[in-house]
Write a protein that holds these residues in place. Structure first.
Motif, short mmCIF file in Angstrom:
data_model
loop_
_atom_site.label_atom_id
_atom_site.label_comp_id
_atom_site.label_asym_id
_atom_site.label_seq_id
_atom_site.Cartn_x
_atom_site.Cartn_y
_atom_site.Cartn_z
N GLN A 18 8.64 -12.66 18.52
CA GLN A 18 7.54 -11.89 19.12
C GLN A 18 6.18 -12.32 18.58
O GLN A 18 5.21 -12.40 19.34
CB GLN A 18 7.78 -10.39 18.90
CG GLN A 18 8.98 -9.89 19.68
CD GLN A 18 9.58 -8.61 19.14
OE1 GLN A 18 9.31 -8.20 18.02
NE2 GLN A 18 10.42 -7.99 19.95
N ASN A 83 16.05 -7.95 26.32
CA ASN A 83 14.61 -8.16 26.11
C ASN A 83 14.22 -9.62 26.33
O ASN A 83 13.18 -9.92 26.92
CB ASN A 83 14.19 -7.68 24.73
CG ASN A 83 14.14 -6.18 24.64
OD1 ASN A 83 13.87 -5.49 25.61
ND2 ASN A 83 14.41 -5.65 23.46
N CYS A 125 9.18 -0.51 21.54
CA CYS A 125 9.87 -1.52 22.34
C CYS A 125 9.92 -1.08 23.80
O CYS A 125 10.72 -0.22 24.18
CB CYS A 125 11.28 -1.75 21.79
SG CYS A 125 12.23 -2.94 22.74
N GLY A 127 10.86 -2.95 26.35
CA GLY A 127 12.13 -3.42 26.89
C GLY A 127 13.27 -2.48 26.56
O GLY A 127 14.17 -2.25 27.39
N CYS A 128 13.23 -1.89 25.37
CA CYS A 128 14.27 -0.93 24.97
C CYS A 128 14.23 0.31 25.86
O CYS A 128 15.27 0.84 26.26
CB CYS A 128 14.10 -0.52 23.51
SG CYS A 128 14.17 -1.91 22.36
N TYR A 131 15.64 -0.67 29.19
CA TYR A 131 17.09 -0.82 29.03
C TYR A 131 17.77 0.56 29.00
O TYR A 131 18.78 0.78 29.67
CB TYR A 131 17.39 -1.59 27.74
CG TYR A 131 18.86 -1.83 27.50
CD1 TYR A 131 19.52 -2.84 28.19
CD2 TYR A 131 19.57 -1.08 26.57
CE1 TYR A 131 20.88 -3.07 27.96
CE2 TYR A 131 20.91 -1.31 26.35
CZ TYR A 131 21.56 -2.31 27.04
OH TYR A 131 22.88 -2.54 26.82
#
Length: 145
Positions: A18, A83, A125, A127-128, A131
């Motif tokens: 990252q 991710n 996060c 992306g978390c 998800y």
């Protein structure tokens, strides 16, 4: 316990990637160096195909990430791959925009990925969250059947 360890990736590896993403995208966008997005795309593809050991950012920046984030935390391998896939998708869309000479759109899309990586470095996060919502939707859909 050993099986669980295989399903986890050290957080320092994730954070080093990252950090590399943020630095690369800032340079690419600020200095208008479009080919850096292609280089970043290639790094992410190699990571998807071969794992974190193939990521140049992990190789170069993991010692820094370990000193900042420590060595004990891990992230689920499945989540990390999700991710990474999101990042790959954003970079692919950015490259498509570049090929169509839509530079502003390309930089906006790449910038969104960079902001998501920066947010993760700061503790959130995105992306978390996506998800989790995806898994929740899938579970609700399956339970309705």
């Amino acid at each position: 316990m050993e099986e669980q360890a295989k399903q986890e990736i050290p957080i320092a590896k994730m954070r080093s990637n990252q950090i590399g993403i943020v630095i690369t995208l800032v340079i690419a966008i600020v200095l208008d160096i479009q080919w850096l997005i292609a280089v970043l795309w290639l790094i992410q593809v190699m990571t998807l195909l071969l794992g974190p050991g193939a990521n140049v950012f992990v190789t170069l920046l993991e010692p820094l990430a370990k000193s900042i984030y420590g060595t004990k935390q891990t992230e689920a391998k499945e989540l990390a791959k999700f991710n990474l896939s999101l990042g790959f998708t954003f970079l692919t869309l950015s490259l498509i925009c570049i090929s169509l000479q839509w530079k502003t759109a390309a930089y906006i899309i790449a910038g969104m990925m960079g902001l998501a990586a920066l947010a993760a470095l700061l503790g959130y996060c995105i992306g978390c969250t996506i998800y989790f919502q995806y898994k929740k939707y899938k579970a609700l859909r399956n339970s309705a059947r």
